[in-house]
Scaffold this motif. Structure first.
Motif, PDB file in Angstrom:
ATOM      1  N   HIS A  60       0.633   3.993  -2.860  1.00  0.00           N
ATOM      2  CA  HIS A  60       0.062   5.313  -2.560  1.00  0.00           C
ATOM      3  C   HIS A  60       1.080   6.442  -2.530  1.00  0.00           C
ATOM      4  O   HIS A  60       0.704   7.602  -2.619  1.00  0.00           O
ATOM      5  CB  HIS A  60      -0.658   5.279  -1.203  1.00  0.00           C
ATOM      6  N   SER A  61       2.357   6.086  -2.353  1.00  0.00           N
ATOM      7  CA  SER A  61       3.312   7.187  -2.189  1.00  0.00           C
ATOM      8  C   SER A  61       3.632   7.804  -3.541  1.00  0.00           C
ATOM      9  O   SER A  61       3.902   7.107  -4.522  1.00  0.00           O
ATOM     10  CB  SER A  61       4.593   6.656  -1.559  1.00  0.00           C
ATOM     11  N   ALA A  82       0.845  -1.211   0.000  1.00  0.00           N
ATOM     12  CA  ALA A  82       0.000   0.000   0.000  1.00  0.00           C
ATOM     13  C   ALA A  82       0.870   1.247   0.000  1.00  0.00           C
ATOM     14  O   ALA A  82       0.591   2.222  -0.703  1.00  0.00           O
ATOM     15  CB  ALA A  82      -0.926  -0.014   1.206  1.00  0.00           C
ATOM     16  N   GLU A  83       1.938   1.228   0.806  1.00  0.00           N
ATOM     17  CA  GLU A  83       2.832   2.394   0.861  1.00  0.00           C
ATOM     18  C   GLU A  83       3.426   2.664  -0.528  1.00  0.00           C
ATOM     19  O   GLU A  83       3.471   3.813  -0.971  1.00  0.00           O
ATOM     20  CB  GLU A  83       3.975   2.149   1.866  1.00  0.00           C
TER      21      GLU A  83
END
Lengths: 847, 179
Positions: B34-35, B30-31
């Motif tokens: 999304h980053s 997810a990081e």
């Protein structure tokens, strides 16, 4: 030294430990007393708020009792806070006393008269001068200074001037003593006391500096002109505000220089006319609360005058303005001598909806020497409309501006002089009455219709025996339950409104002062019903004021069916007292404990005091606990799979009743809220240590920590976590590495006592990441029904009035959330990922 | 030619994704998803997530390839895969395995919930905040790394990637960046 330190350092069987524990328990009792009183105060305030919605009846004793109970509890809160945290909280007492002095004044309805100038020009006063100059004067000033509308020039004489006069002769006590003896149901008695008080006032000279000041203002106004006359009129401090007082005090028209000071005193004396005494005694008002300000206004020799209602007061849904107009001065309109022309104007497009021209047989005019003269109107003019369309347009324009400025429907008195110049004489809030839809009507076909016609002043129905009243002299013959038929709606009728069932005036209009008062008293009333004059004295009749019909006999079923559903408390003096009380009790000004304005000096209401005291008592409890050092050892330590050592103090157990072992397991926690919370903590669990192979990585970059923000933030807390518990209550201070959380919860069988409060602060990551974590927690807690308040990376959240089961469930959620958000701030690099984690955690907690 | 330092070229740590070691592989994915890194007006996805311990010590990093490794079949069905490999002494071909999609999906979910520390790669080299471009290039080449943590006063203050390095070289050569 803190009792906490004493408590934690001594050995279990040491006598001093026993003493320290008792001391601690004593402190905690203070804290619990604060909580209990806090709850009681909030419950009492909430009960008063409920009453203010108008669904329940109450009396003055209920209000006094409630305020008294709140006072006892709020005083108790402050005393306990001082015991807990010391003299720094003493200033709260002063604020508390100040608020209750004010509440006592409201309950006894005393008006504190503000020191002010004796006189001020209208163009120098506005709404903020209502306390010193009364609503009528202040609004006159406001109309000219703020709205630039034409009002007659003049000046106002303050309530402070009245006080100076009254104080100089110690009249207040003398008057109160006389009024206390009045039987308000006996008009003769009212009249006798009224005369005595009026004599007292008229025979007392004005203070010299006051009379000099009035004359100075008068001379500046007239510039020495001999043909300049003024009207002297009342502007009592309560007048035209919550109660209408319409026409209850005297006005003097065409007053010359020589008559000025006497007229001023006569206006003051009119505060004690039989009508006025009846009015405020019947409204549970006290004489002392109605100080009198007076207006001195240039006399306008009116060609026409009248009243504008910006809504139809009895048919507010019609969406129209109503303009009443007569020839000459307005006196004949408001005292009901003349039935006016009535023009209804659409509020949508200002078009004329209807024009009702009434025969205007006479007018009141002012002669050149200021004397008022009754004139008969030539037959040819009587049936002509008194106002032109152009004049209507100008007045409607004024009315729209005035209503917009005050934000509510207005009752506006106006005048147009011989030269066509319009003036606004006064404006006040208009009381609207909305009749409810009629219920099923009974069959009244067998009853004789005795009279019909006229205009509804106040809808509804009433029956009783007819009493014809021509003047004040006839008022004594009115008995309880009568129906009064008066020739015109003169102000003296107010003294019988409390005992009659319906009122009919043969002439007059809804614009008369009595009409305003009848609406206030909810008396079914019709004006302008000419046929009623012929109904025989003593006949039992039923009045249907809504349809303007009078039937012979007692039609109780009809009366029942046509009774309007008033908002009973609207305008009721007690209701207004309650509203004033609530203004000093209920609003919350101290919102966030971290705000700079969260200080004693900003406690403006009792709610503020309770909020402040609750927060500070928590802080005081935790302050003591923060002194626990890492190596200190409390009697009982919670040991579980979670590597957070929580030191436990039971405040409802004797030392001897505490567990013998100094370490307890979660299942041994003897506190419902703590047990539930810890169940949640354990459910999520603590992160497992990193794999052994990763240890080598650290050595590659020895001491390579993420850069921490400077200052207090990012410090790792070395202090211990602790809990102060009883069977149903917990306060828990949890040090979670880089952030700390305080929890407070009460969980009992009494829903009203139950609550959870949590405050979450700081963290290890940068501020923006910490703020994102706070937002995440806020969103999650919002879902579970918590009430959140945040500032930066500080969260203050609470939930209350929930069942025991619900509180326990929410504590479990908090326990889980505490674990799920541990060092989550580290991962919150942007809003998008923050949203991901929010949904992720919510999904998990909902499972 | 102006030689910029690692401190001048790096992406500050507060802009770069990092997570505690106990967070799951799913969180790391997810990081990375999304980053969004905005450097010199150019938006790019982060190639790695830094992993710290609870004392904020840098423990390692998780790159896309580490995540890929984590999802290799032998990591799902370790015993079965090793057994088949041992019997036939051939490189394991996941197509040969009879894996139901349901089971596979469940396995992916289970694997994704494992701590990120189980797949993270070690930090093999760092550069100092004041190290100049050539030192950075040297460390990257020598260790065959495309990203290095930047250290200042014993603390991780940011990361520098081959992107920042080559961009700087491009600037030095007068090549205009397409922003």
């Amino acid at each position: 030294m803190s009792i906490f330190r004493n408590l934690f350092q001594k050995k279990h069987n040491d006598k001093s430990l026993q003493s320290a524990l008792l001391q601690m328990q004593g402190k905690f009792k203070n804290f619990m007393s604060i909580l209990e009183s806090n709850n009681k105060v909030l419950k009492l305030i909430s009960d008063l708020e409920e009453k203010s919605q108008g669904d329940y009846l109450f009396d003055i004793n209920y209000l006094k009792k409630s305020v008294n109970e709140i006072k006892l509890d709020s005083t108790d809160i402050i005393d306990n806070l001082v015991m807990l945290g010391g003299n720094q909280y003493l200033p709260l007492k002063e604020i508390n006393n100040g608020i209750f002095n004010l509440l006592d004044d409201i309950l006894s309805r005393k008006t504190r008269i503000i020191r002010d100038d004796y006189c001020k020009s209208f163009n120098l006063i506005g709404n903020s001068d209502i306390p010193g100059f009364g609503g009528k004067n202040a609004r006159m000033g406001e109309l000219t200074s703020k709205l630039n509308l034409p009002v007659p020039e003049g000046f106002a004489i303050s309530a402070w001037a009245y006080k100076s006069f009254i104080d100089k002769h110690d009249l207040s006590t003398k008057i109160s003593d006389k009024i206390k003896q009045v039987d308000i149901k006996n008009f003769g008695d009212l009249k006798k006391v009224s005369q005595e008080v009026e004599e007292l006032i008229l025979n007392s000279p004005l203070p010299e500096d006051l009379s000099d000041n009035i004359m100075q203002f008068y001379n500046e106004l007239t510039s020495g002109r001999q043909d300049y006359f003024v009207s002297i009129r009342s502007s009592a401090l309560g007048e035209d505000t919550e109660l209408s007082f319409a026409g209850q005090y005297a006005s003097f028209l065409g007053v010359s220089e020589n008559e000025l000071l006497d007229s001023y005193k006569k206006v003051l004396a009119s505060k004690f006319s039989p009508n006025a005494i009846y009015y405020y005694l019947s409204h549970n008002l006290d004489e002392s609360e109605l100080a009198m300000s007076v207006g001195c206004v240039k006399m306008i020799n009116a060609r026409i005058s009248g009243v504008i209602y910006t809504h139809d007061p009895v048919k507010p849904d019609d969406n129209c303005m109503v303009v009443n107009s007569i020839y000459g001065l307005g006196q004949y309109l408001v005292d009901g001598t003349v039935t006016p022309d009535i023009v209804r104007i659409s509020r949508k497009d200002n078009s004329i909806i209807s024009t009702d021209i009434n025969p205007k047989t006479s007018r009141l005019v002012m002669k050149q020497d200021g004397v008022l003269n009754h004139e008969n109107i030539p037959k040819a003019e009587q049936d002509l409309i008194s106002i032109t369309e152009n004049e209507l347009a100008i007045l409607i324009d004024f009315a729209v501006k005035i209503e917009k400025h005050y934000g509510e429907p207005q009752d506006i008195e106006w005048v147009i002089d011989k030269h066509g110049q319009p003036f606004i004489l006064q404006t006040r809030p208009l009381r609207l009455i909305k009749a409810s839809p009629r219920k099923q009507m009974p069959d009244i076909s067998g009853f004789q219709l005795l009279a019909s016609g006229g205009t509804t002043v106040c809808p509804g129905g009433g029956y009783g025996k007819v009493k014809h009243i021509k003047s004040s002299a006839d008022l004594d013959k009115v008995s309880q339950g009568d129906v009064v038929i008066a020739r015109n709606p003169f102000p003296g009728l107010v003294t019988v409104l409390g005992k009659i069932n319906a009122l009919i005036a043969v002439i007059g209009s809804v614009a008369s002062h009595l009409a305003t008062i009848a609406r206030e008293y909810r008396i079914p009333a019709v004006v302008g019903m000419k046929e009623a004059g012929a109904i025989e004295e003593g006949t039992t009749i039923t009045v249907d004021a809504g349809t303007c019909r009078v039937y012979r006999g007692n039609l109780d079923e009809l009366v029942e069916a046509i009774q309007p559903e008033f908002d009973f408390f609207d305008g009721d003096p007690l209701f207004n007292v309650l509203k004033k009380l609530l203004r000093n009790l209920s609003p919350l000004n101290l919102i966030h404990p971290l705000n700079d304005d969260f200080i004693i000096a900003n406690c403006k209401t009792i709610h503020d005091i309770t909020r402040f005291a609750h927060q500070k008592s928590m802080d005081e409890m935790f302050k003591g606990a923060d002194m626990i050092k890492k190596d200190d050892w409390v009697g009982i330590r919670l040991k579980s799979s979670i590597p957070i050592h929580v030191e436990i103090i039971y405040i409802d157990k004797e030392l001897s009743a505490m567990p013998k072992k100094r370490v307890i397991k979660p299942e041994q926690i003897d506190c419902l809220p703590m047990k539930a919370f810890w169940d949640g903590v354990i459910q999520e669990g603590w992160p497992k240590p990193p794999p052994i192979k990763t240890k080598g990585f650290v050595s590659v970059v020895a001491n390579a920590k993420a850069k921490q923000p400077k200052g207090e933030f990012g410090k790792k807390f070395g202090k211990k976590s602790f809990a102060v518990l009883s069977k149903e209550f917990m306060i828990l201070s949890l040090k979670m590495g880089y952030h700390f959380i305080t929890y407070e919860a009460m969980c009992s069988d009494v829903i009203s006592k139950n609550y959870i409060k949590m405050q979450f602060k700081e963290g290890g990551a940068s501020v923006d990441r910490r703020i994102r974590r706070i937002k995440l927690i806020t969103k999650v807690l919002e879902y579970f029904g918590f009430d959140n308040s945040t500032k930066g990376d500080f969260l203050d959240t609470s939930v209350s009035y929930e069942s025991k089961e619900s509180i326990l469930e929410k504590l479990r959620i908090l326990g889980r959330l505490t674990m799920l958000t541990k060092q989550l701030d580290m991962a919150m690099s942007n809003d998008s990922i923050a949203d991901f984690y929010t949904q992720d955690i919510l999904r998990k907690l909902k499972q | 030619m102006e030689l910029k330092t690692a401190g001048e070229l790096m992406i500050p740590l507060d802009k770069y994704p990092h997570i505690p070691y106990w967070f799951s592989i799913r969180h790391a994915i997810a990081e990375l998803t999304h980053s969004q890194l905005v450097i010199d007006g150019q938006i790019s996805l982060a190639r790695a997530v830094l992993v710290f311990d609870d004392e904020y010590n840098l423990m390692g990093l998780v790159r896309r390839r580490d995540i890929m490794k984590g999802f290799e079949p032998e990591n799902f069905f370790g015993d079965q895969a090793h057994y088949s490999q041992h019997l036939f002494e051939v490189k394991h071909d996941p197509d040969l395995l009879e894996i139901s999609s349901e089971r596979l999906h469940k396995s992916i979910e289970e694997k994704a919930e494992q701590a990120v520390s189980s797949i993270m790669a070690p930090i093999e080299a760092t550069v100092d905040y004041n190290d100049h471009l050539f030192k950075i290039v040297y460390e990257m080449n020598h260790h065959q790394l495309s990203m290095l943590p930047v250290i200042k006063d014993d603390a991780v203050v940011g990361v520098i990637r081959t992107v920042e390095v080559t961009s700087q070289i491009a600037k030095n050569l007068g090549i205009k960046l397409n922003t």
